[in-house]
Design an enzyme around this catalytic site. Sequence first.
Site, PDB file in Angstrom:
ATOM      1  N   SER A  78       0.838  -1.206   0.000  1.00 58.60           N
ATOM      2  CA  SER A  78       0.000   0.000   0.000  1.00 58.60           C
ATOM      3  C   SER A  78       0.871   1.255   0.000  1.00 58.60           C
ATOM      4  O   SER A  78       1.980   1.227   0.534  1.00 58.60           O
ATOM      5  CB  SER A  78      -0.872  -0.042   1.261  1.00 58.60           C
ATOM      6  OG  SER A  78      -2.030   0.730   1.097  1.00 58.60           O
ATOM      7  N   PRO A  79       0.390   2.354  -0.597  1.00 62.04           N
ATOM      8  CA  PRO A  79       1.205   3.579  -0.604  1.00 62.04           C
ATOM      9  C   PRO A  79       1.457   4.094   0.812  1.00 62.04           C
ATOM     10  O   PRO A  79       0.518   4.212   1.596  1.00 62.04           O
ATOM     11  CB  PRO A  79       0.336   4.569  -1.397  1.00 62.04           C
ATOM     12  CG  PRO A  79      -1.047   4.013  -1.364  1.00 62.04           C
ATOM     13  CD  PRO A  79      -0.893   2.533  -1.269  1.00 62.04           C
ATOM     14  N   GLN A  85       1.489   6.414  -7.146  1.00 63.68           N
ATOM     15  CA  GLN A  85       0.284   7.124  -6.687  1.00 63.68           C
ATOM     16  C   GLN A  85       0.528   8.626  -6.833  1.00 63.68           C
ATOM     17  O   GLN A  85       1.494   9.160  -6.281  1.00 63.68           O
ATOM     18  CB  GLN A  85      -0.021   6.789  -5.231  1.00 63.68           C
ATOM     19  CG  GLN A  85      -1.376   7.348  -4.809  1.00 63.68           C
ATOM     20  CD  GLN A  85      -1.621   7.287  -3.310  1.00 63.68           C
ATOM     21  OE1 GLN A  85      -0.786   7.720  -2.524  1.00 63.68           O
ATOM     22  NE2 GLN A  85      -2.759   6.749  -2.919  1.00 63.68           N
ATOM     23  N   TYR A 102      -7.254  15.091   0.652  1.00 56.31           N
ATOM     24  CA  TYR A 102      -6.365  15.910  -0.179  1.00 56.31           C
ATOM     25  C   TYR A 102      -7.206  16.617  -1.249  1.00 56.31           C
ATOM     26  O   TYR A 102      -8.427  16.535  -1.231  1.00 56.31           O
ATOM     27  CB  TYR A 102      -5.216  15.057  -0.737  1.00 56.31           C
ATOM     28  CG  TYR A 102      -4.390  14.457   0.397  1.00 56.31           C
ATOM     29  CD1 TYR A 102      -3.683  15.294   1.262  1.00 56.31           C
ATOM     30  CD2 TYR A 102      -4.371  13.083   0.657  1.00 56.31           C
ATOM     31  CE1 TYR A 102      -2.958  14.773   2.331  1.00 56.31           C
ATOM     32  CE2 TYR A 102      -3.639  12.559   1.726  1.00 56.31           C
ATOM     33  CZ  TYR A 102      -2.944  13.409   2.562  1.00 56.31           C
ATOM     34  OH  TYR A 102      -2.244  12.904   3.622  1.00 56.31           O
ATOM     35  N   ARG A 134      -7.801   6.012  -5.795  1.00 58.42           N
ATOM     36  CA  ARG A 134      -8.062   5.696  -4.377  1.00 58.42           C
ATOM     37  C   ARG A 134      -9.145   6.642  -3.881  1.00 58.42           C
ATOM     38  O   ARG A 134      -9.067   7.853  -4.076  1.00 58.42           O
ATOM     39  CB  ARG A 134      -6.798   5.828  -3.529  1.00 58.42           C
ATOM     40  CG  ARG A 134      -7.050   5.502  -2.060  1.00 58.42           C
ATOM     41  CD  ARG A 134      -5.785   5.353  -1.230  1.00 58.42           C
ATOM     42  NE  ARG A 134      -5.388   3.955  -1.128  1.00 58.42           N
ATOM     43  CZ  ARG A 134      -4.709   3.429  -0.101  1.00 58.42           C
ATOM     44  NH1 ARG A 134      -4.326   4.174   0.909  1.00 58.42           N
ATOM     45  NH2 ARG A 134      -4.393   2.151  -0.077  1.00 58.42           N
ATOM     46  N   GLY A 168      -0.422  -2.359   4.244  1.00 60.30           N
ATOM     47  CA  GLY A 168       0.411  -1.191   4.515  1.00 60.30           C
ATOM     48  C   GLY A 168       1.417  -1.437   5.623  1.00 60.30           C
ATOM     49  O   GLY A 168       2.532  -1.923   5.379  1.00 60.30           O
ATOM     50  N   ARG A 169       1.017  -1.133   6.865  1.00 61.46           N
ATOM     51  CA  ARG A 169       1.969  -1.160   7.986  1.00 61.46           C
ATOM     52  C   ARG A 169       2.746  -2.465   8.126  1.00 61.46           C
ATOM     53  O   ARG A 169       3.944  -2.415   8.450  1.00 61.46           O
ATOM     54  CB  ARG A 169       1.228  -0.791   9.283  1.00 61.46           C
ATOM     55  CG  ARG A 169       0.799   0.681   9.293  1.00 61.46           C
ATOM     56  CD  ARG A 169      -0.237   0.962  10.346  1.00 61.46           C
ATOM     57  NE  ARG A 169      -1.453   0.196  10.074  1.00 61.46           N
ATOM     58  CZ  ARG A 169      -2.453   0.049  10.942  1.00 61.46           C
ATOM     59  NH1 ARG A 169      -2.378   0.617  12.128  1.00 61.46           N
ATOM     60  NH2 ARG A 169      -3.523  -0.648  10.622  1.00 61.46           N
TER      61      ARG A 169
HETATM   62  C1  LIG Z   1       3.319   5.867   7.436  1.00 63.16           C
HETATM   63  C2  LIG Z   1       2.124   5.821   6.529  1.00 63.16           C
HETATM   64  C3  LIG Z   1       2.083   6.609   5.398  1.00 63.16           C
HETATM   65  C4  LIG Z   1       0.987   6.554   4.525  1.00 63.16           C
HETATM   66  N1  LIG Z   1       1.001   7.269   3.342  1.00 63.16           N
HETATM   67  C5  LIG Z   1       0.004   7.112   2.449  1.00 63.16           C
HETATM   68  C6  LIG Z   1       0.084   7.699   1.156  1.00 63.16           C
HETATM   69  O1  LIG Z   1       1.083   8.312   0.770  1.00 63.16           O
HETATM   70  N2  LIG Z   1      -0.984   7.544   0.324  1.00 63.16           N
HETATM   71  C7  LIG Z   1      -2.093   6.823   0.695  1.00 63.16           C
HETATM   72  O2  LIG Z   1      -3.048   6.718  -0.074  1.00 63.16           O
HETATM   73  N3  LIG Z   1      -2.169   6.227   1.895  1.00 63.16           N
HETATM   74  C8  LIG Z   1      -1.146   6.339   2.762  1.00 63.16           C
HETATM   75  N4  LIG Z   1      -1.195   5.654   3.952  1.00 63.16           N
HETATM   76  C9  LIG Z   1      -2.330   4.746   4.214  1.00 63.16           C
HETATM   77  C10 LIG Z   1      -1.966   3.301   3.815  1.00 63.16           C
HETATM   78  O3  LIG Z   1      -1.790   3.170   2.420  1.00 63.16           O
HETATM   79  C11 LIG Z   1      -3.068   2.308   4.262  1.00 63.16           C
HETATM   80  O4  LIG Z   1      -4.268   2.643   3.597  1.00 63.16           O
HETATM   81  C12 LIG Z   1      -3.299   2.340   5.773  1.00 63.16           C
HETATM   82  O5  LIG Z   1      -2.058   2.297   6.465  1.00 63.16           O
HETATM   83  C13 LIG Z   1      -4.172   1.180   6.225  1.00 63.16           C
HETATM   84  O6  LIG Z   1      -3.591  -0.048   5.845  1.00 63.16           O
HETATM   85  P1  LIG Z   1      -2.752  -0.954   6.919  1.00 63.16           P
HETATM   86  O7  LIG Z   1      -3.703  -1.224   8.067  1.00 63.16           O
HETATM   87  O8  LIG Z   1      -2.400  -2.197   6.155  1.00 63.16           O
HETATM   88  O9  LIG Z   1      -1.553  -0.171   7.356  1.00 63.16           O
HETATM   89  C14 LIG Z   1      -0.113   5.723   4.836  1.00 63.16           C
HETATM   90  C15 LIG Z   1      -0.073   4.943   6.002  1.00 63.16           C
HETATM   91  C16 LIG Z   1       1.024   4.960   6.827  1.00 63.16           C
HETATM   92  C17 LIG Z   1       1.057   4.065   8.043  1.00 63.16           C
END
Ligand SMILES: Cc1cc2nc3c(=O)[nH]c(=O)nc-3n(C[C@H](O)[C@H](O)[C@H](O)COP(=O)(O)O)c2cc1C
Length: 426
Positions: free
Chosen positions: A77-78, A155, A236, A284, A378-379
Amino acid sequence: MERYLTLDPVQFNYALLTRSQRISHENLRLRDPQWLASAEKWFQEQSGAPANAPVRPPMFAPFQLRDMALKNRIVVSPMAQYKAVDGCPTDWHLIHYGERAKGGAGLVYTEMTCVSDTGRITPGCPGLYAPEHEAAWSQLAQFVHAETDAKLCCQIGHSGRKGSTNIGWEGMDKPLAHDNWDLISASAIPWSPENATPRAATRDDMDLVTAQFVASAEMANRAGFDMIELHAAHGYLLSSFISPVSNTRSDEYGGSLENRLRYPLEVFAAMRAVWPADKPMSVRISANDWVGEDGVTPDEAVEIARAFHGAGADIIDVSAGQTTIDAKPVYGRMYQTPFSDRIRNETGIKTMAVGNIYEADHANSILMAGRADLVAVGRPHLADPYWTLHEASKIGDRAEAWPRPYQAGRDQAWRLADREAEMFRV
Ligand SMILES: Cc1cc2nc3c(=O)[nH]c(=O)nc-3n(C[C@H](O)[C@H](O)[C@H](O)COP(=O)(O)O)c2cc1C
């Protein structure tokens, strides 16, 4: 129930068995391994895998979007890194994304990559608005394509009213102490009482920003990305148009959902027009503002998905929230997946689920039940670049290819995983 009536009976049964989330994929394997294997085989065949391929869990089934063939259904994930300098990706990005591309996911996303310096969220955000940015991303794309079989998605976004803020660990969404820049948004409503008030975007602002999105899409193509995603979520700029919590305009860009979608769709269509027809493009969205009827609801999200699909989106990346400080999200395992499920099964449009999906078991349950086509993680990928390889090892899959220099590590990991599984059985 009506939503699932068109599913194949195999998937329909599976969705019914797992819908409460109390019975998962691996749990079904314990109860009825033969039935689960037949369901996995069905899923794999639907995905276009050769009939004689070994049967594997759904997360390892291939997936095709336009001419882009993914080896599996797991997506990095981004995630913003805040390590860019003047919009330029650095060695950090090369190594960070390079490692994740080696880690087994079929598709690796960059963080939000901004269309201009004032479209950045923070001074640490990367962009695609100068030749050196294109060159740095191109170096990453060359590495990923030469050394791995992952695909790479950029993205692309504009920060809007959440721009000119601190890098993540210095206070997320907090305004910069100095060197701030002017903000634009759908309406002149600040993100919070602490943040600067943006200017309501004029038609000239909108034309300029559209041209910047188009220029970034062209750069992304030249840099060698396999796919791009328009970031229209999380409050955004484009999200600020879609959501009534940030859009109080009285012109043709405010009011009804059709009006609120008008500008984001214009941007999407302009990018799609320059993005090659053989490469996929996604968007997204925030499928829920988490403020009840005062904001975007999961109902409306179905219409938002339809509108972007109509403009040429191949898949909808279904996130939620981060559009207002008044949101009251309800967290839990896979908590945003119901929004993806709804869009996919009410419209037939392909979706990607994201949010608190952190085990192979979650990914396999979501995919096999038809709640999404891809699963973004993501995380867990911050904690472990090799998440996919390690999860494969844990669930006994021995078909996933590791980077060749790491095969001795792979063999040991598999032996240890087998031993642990054996102890569990005893
Ligand atoms: C450190 C961090 C930075 C993130 N940056 C972006 C981003 O640049 N663009 C985006 O769409 N989501 C961003 N997210 C959201 C993640 O893509 C994801 O949707 C969110 O962390 C939930 O997924 P997870 O539970 O697997 O972490 C970010 C999340 C984290 C933790």
